[in-house]
Design a protein around this motif. Structure first.
Motif, PDB file in Angstrom:
ATOM      1  N   VAL A   1      -5.370   5.539   4.335  1.00  0.00           N
ATOM      2  CA  VAL A   1      -6.138   5.062   3.177  1.00  0.00           C
ATOM      3  C   VAL A   1      -6.457   6.246   2.269  1.00  0.00           C
ATOM      4  O   VAL A   1      -6.320   6.154   1.047  1.00  0.00           O
ATOM      5  N   GLY A   2      -6.855   7.358   2.875  1.00  0.00           N
ATOM      6  CA  GLY A   2      -7.127   8.561   2.088  1.00  0.00           C
ATOM      7  C   GLY A   2      -5.910   9.007   1.290  1.00  0.00           C
ATOM      8  O   GLY A   2      -6.017   9.364   0.111  1.00  0.00           O
ATOM      9  N   LEU A   3      -4.733   8.965   1.914  1.00  0.00           N
ATOM     10  CA  LEU A   3      -3.497   9.335   1.207  1.00  0.00           C
ATOM     11  C   LEU A   3      -3.193   8.372   0.061  1.00  0.00           C
ATOM     12  O   LEU A   3      -2.787   8.784  -1.020  1.00  0.00           O
ATOM     13  N   LYS A   4      -3.406   7.075   0.304  1.00  0.00           N
ATOM     14  CA  LYS A   4      -3.155   6.078  -0.746  1.00  0.00           C
ATOM     15  C   LYS A   4      -4.120   6.257  -1.911  1.00  0.00           C
ATOM     16  O   LYS A   4      -3.737   6.110  -3.071  1.00  0.00           O
ATOM     17  N   LEU A   5      -5.384   6.576  -1.607  1.00  0.00           N
ATOM     18  CA  LEU A   5      -6.354   6.831  -2.682  1.00  0.00           C
ATOM     19  C   LEU A   5      -5.927   8.044  -3.505  1.00  0.00           C
ATOM     20  O   LEU A   5      -6.041   8.044  -4.735  1.00  0.00           O
TER      21      LEU A   5
ATOM     22  N   LEU B   1      -7.978  -3.149  -3.377  1.00  0.00           N
ATOM     23  CA  LEU B   1      -8.623  -1.939  -3.870  1.00  0.00           C
ATOM     24  C   LEU B   1      -7.917  -1.419  -5.118  1.00  0.00           C
ATOM     25  O   LEU B   1      -8.558  -1.091  -6.121  1.00  0.00           O
ATOM     26  N   GLU B   2      -6.600  -1.406  -5.081  1.00  0.00           N
ATOM     27  CA  GLU B   2      -5.860  -0.938  -6.255  1.00  0.00           C
ATOM     28  C   GLU B   2      -6.026  -1.884  -7.436  1.00  0.00           C
ATOM     29  O   GLU B   2      -6.122  -1.445  -8.578  1.00  0.00           O
ATOM     30  N   ASN B   3      -6.086  -3.182  -7.190  1.00  0.00           N
ATOM     31  CA  ASN B   3      -6.308  -4.136  -8.284  1.00  0.00           C
ATOM     32  C   ASN B   3      -7.629  -3.879  -8.994  1.00  0.00           C
ATOM     33  O   ASN B   3      -7.700  -3.944 -10.227  1.00  0.00           O
ATOM     34  N   ILE B   4      -8.668  -3.589  -8.236  1.00  0.00           N
ATOM     35  CA  ILE B   4      -9.976  -3.296  -8.829  1.00  0.00           C
ATOM     36  C   ILE B   4      -9.915  -2.005  -9.640  1.00  0.00           C
ATOM     37  O   ILE B   4     -10.416  -1.928 -10.765  1.00  0.00           O
ATOM     38  N   ILE B   5      -9.286  -0.982  -9.072  1.00  0.00           N
ATOM     39  CA  ILE B   5      -9.166   0.294  -9.788  1.00  0.00           C
ATOM     40  C   ILE B   5      -8.371   0.109 -11.066  1.00  0.00           C
ATOM     41  O   ILE B   5      -8.749   0.602 -12.139  1.00  0.00           O
TER      42      ILE B   5
END
Length: 143
Positions: free
Chosen positions: A99-103, A48-52
């Motif tokens: 996941v919410g915290l990581k976002l 997810l972070e790679n895409i962002i």
């Protein structure tokens, strides 16, 4: 959605008059819109972070992300289970909250806005103490 063509017409390839032309025009509009779509059915935080990160950089320069909704995946559960210092089973609500915290961390790191949501359990309205345990991922339907 942009073309106003029912999804089953698209998946079956059976179009009514004018629908194929509308789909072509919708595709053209989407290409010019600077809206980028990624399909990630079994994501983890790294993917997810790679895409962002990819879309936050040139030539895209995306500063707003709509993440369909937070749900658990086998990769996410495995990722959080590996990070757990105890060998206790991690609950779904814990994974979703993390996941919410990581976002939220990614919004600061990449200076972007992220909109998302998740689901709640079917009996959340009956609960007097609504806490993180009412958070649920996608529901399984039995047909």
């Amino acid at each position: 959605y942009i073309a106003g063509v029912p999804q089953d017409h698209i998946t079956k390839g059976e179009y009514e008059p004018g629908e194929e032309d509308r789909l072509r025009e919708a595709a053209h509009i989407l290409e010019k819109s600077h809206i980028y779509l990624e399909y990630m059915p079994d994501y983890d935080l790294a993917s997810l972070e790679n895409i962002i990160e990819k879309y936050n950089a040139p030539p895209y320069n995306v500063d707003h992300v709509f993440f369909d909704y937070i749900h658990t995946t086998t990769n996410l559960i495995a990722e959080f289970q590996q990070q757990s210092t105890s060998k206790m089973q991690i609950r779904e609500d814990q994974v979703l909250a993390n996941v919410g915290l990581k976002l939220k961390e990614m919004t600061r790191k990449y200076n972007i806005s992220i909109d998302t949501a998740t689901q709640v359990s079917a009996n959340f309205q009956k609960s007097d103490a609504r806490d993180e345990t009412v958070i649920r991922g996608r529901r399984k339907l039995c047909l």
